[in-house]
Design a protein around this motif. Structure first.
Motif, PDB file in Angstrom:
ATOM      1  N   HIS A   1      -8.801   3.736  -2.580  1.00 40.35           N
ATOM      2  CA  HIS A   1      -8.837   2.377  -3.083  1.00 40.35           C
ATOM      3  C   HIS A   1     -10.090   1.908  -3.855  1.00 40.35           C
ATOM      4  O   HIS A   1     -10.722   0.754  -3.690  1.00 40.35           O
ATOM      5  CB  HIS A   1      -8.730   1.362  -2.016  1.00 40.35           C
TER       6      HIS A   1
ATOM      7  N   GLU B   1       0.864  -1.140  -0.061  1.00 36.71           N
ATOM      8  CA  GLU B   1       0.080  -0.094  -0.148  1.00 36.71           C
ATOM      9  C   GLU B   1       0.962   1.339   0.049  1.00 36.71           C
ATOM     10  O   GLU B   1       0.440   1.974  -0.784  1.00 36.71           O
ATOM     11  CB  GLU B   1      -0.994  -0.098   1.222  1.00 36.71           C
TER      12      GLU B   1
ATOM     13  N   LEU C   1       2.085   1.772  -3.407  1.00 39.29           N
ATOM     14  CA  LEU C   1       1.213   2.514  -4.484  1.00 39.29           C
ATOM     15  C   LEU C   1       1.005   3.758  -4.140  1.00 39.29           C
ATOM     16  O   LEU C   1       0.866   4.498  -5.089  1.00 39.29           O
ATOM     17  CB  LEU C   1       0.012   1.708  -4.379  1.00 39.29           C
ATOM     18  N   HIS C   2       0.930   4.175  -2.758  1.00 36.75           N
ATOM     19  CA  HIS C   2       0.694   5.602  -2.549  1.00 36.75           C
ATOM     20  C   HIS C   2       1.974   6.473  -3.029  1.00 36.75           C
ATOM     21  O   HIS C   2       1.340   7.726  -3.657  1.00 36.75           O
ATOM     22  CB  HIS C   2       0.293   5.989  -1.199  1.00 36.75           C
TER      23      HIS C   2
ATOM     24  N   GLN D   1       0.733  -3.414  -9.466  1.00 37.23           N
ATOM     25  CA  GLN D   1       0.248  -2.057  -9.015  1.00 37.23           C
ATOM     26  C   GLN D   1       0.975  -0.918 -10.379  1.00 37.23           C
ATOM     27  O   GLN D   1       0.313   0.091 -10.688  1.00 37.23           O
ATOM     28  CB  GLN D   1       0.673  -1.672  -7.959  1.00 37.23           C
TER      29      GLN D   1
ATOM     30  N   TRP E   1      -8.103   0.412  -7.966  1.00 37.88           N
ATOM     31  CA  TRP E   1      -6.693   0.542  -7.393  1.00 37.88           C
ATOM     32  C   TRP E   1      -6.838  -0.305  -6.091  1.00 37.88           C
ATOM     33  O   TRP E   1      -7.645  -0.112  -4.924  1.00 37.88           O
ATOM     34  CB  TRP E   1      -6.799   2.014  -6.696  1.00 37.88           C
TER      35      TRP E   1
ATOM     36  N   PRO F   1      -4.508  -2.009  -3.100  1.00 39.32           N
ATOM     37  CA  PRO F   1      -3.043  -1.944  -2.669  1.00 39.32           C
ATOM     38  C   PRO F   1      -2.675  -3.333  -2.233  1.00 39.32           C
ATOM     39  O   PRO F   1      -1.456  -3.555  -2.004  1.00 39.32           O
ATOM     40  CB  PRO F   1      -3.311  -1.042  -1.295  1.00 39.32           C
TER      41      PRO F   1
END
Length: 267
Positions: free
Chosen positions: A166, A139, A142-143, A179, A170, A172
């Protein structure tokens, strides 16, 4: 002595009589012509009145010249402003063209990244332990990747909001390679939409440039014509031959009477 004088004078009497008779005949013919054509004098007088009424007074001529000069000046100023506007619109169009080209190149680069990552995602992915710590790392990855793409202006704020919420695909929990593929596809779609918007702006800028160029061209022609009319009017004389001929053709019962100024067509 008397006989001598008479003999010298008498031979010239017939010649003098002939001269006097010729002069009387010329006078008689002239009087007869004037009596037979009394309308000629009236026509000449009518033509003189028409010419006097049709010709503008000095004050009117000066006022018309001032009006023409003011109109020519206003059109010249408008033409200059329109030319400046047309140049600015053309510069905006050229800038819009460059923006379209830049957006297309960015889209092509994003499409190449998607093809490369698609080939990588087709291969077996390395197995990792599916622990809470691993999901937190995924996660966080991804961020961070989404934020970097946003600061590079590859993602819109709406897409970034979807990443942190999310939603809209999307997830995570996906593998970082997956991703990255989802992120590259989102970037590609955003850049394609940006390219389409740039194309629309370029087309609108082109139309605005065409309109501005046509307006400037028309105003320049009008300014040139206005200047030419001033020169032509200052060098021309009002033709009245046709008016005089028309006056002569009128019947004596309905004489022509000039009322006000004669209309002059503008070209």
């Amino acid at each position: 002595m008397m006989q001598t004088v008479l003999s010298a004078v008498l031979p010239d009497v017939p010649r003098a009589a002939v001269i006097w008779l010729s002069l009387l005949a010329v006078v008689a013919v002239t009087v007869a012509v004037l009596l037979l054509r009394p309308g000629r004098l009236a026509s000449d007088a009518a033509a003189a009145r028409i010419r006097s009424a049709a010709m503008p007074s000095p004050l009117e001529s000066a006022e018309e010249e001032r009006e023409r000069a003011r109109y020519a000046q206003e059109v010249a100023v408008a033409a200059e402003r329109a030319t400046t506007t047309a140049q600015r619109r053309r510069e905006e169009w050229l800038a819009a063209q460059e923006a379209v080209e830049t957006a297309w190149q960015a889209y092509e680069a994003a499409e190449a990244d998607v093809r490369r990552l698609s080939a990588a995602a087709a291969m077996p992915l390395p197995r990792t332990a599916r622990t809470p710590a691993e999901y937190v790392d995924r996660e966080r990855f991804l961020h961070r990747a989404a934020l970097d793409a946003y600061w590079r202006r590859e993602l819109s704020v709406e897409q970034l909001s979807d990443v942190f919420a999310h939603r809209n695909g999307w997830d995570p929990r996906l593998h970082p390679v997956e991703q990255e593929l989802v992120l590259r596809r989102a970037v590609r779609d955003n850049l394609f939409a940006r390219h389409q918007a740039a194309r629309e702006r370029e087309q609108a800028a082109w139309r605005a440039a065409e309109v501005a160029a046509e307006a400037a061209r028309s105003l320049r022609e009008e300014a040139f014509a206005a200047t030419g009319r001033r020169v032509e009017d200052s060098q021309s004389v009002l033709p009245l031959d046709e008016v005089v001929a028309s006056a002569e053709g009128q019947t004596r019962e309905n004489p022509v009477v000039a009322r006000g100024r004669a209309a002059v067509p503008a070209y």
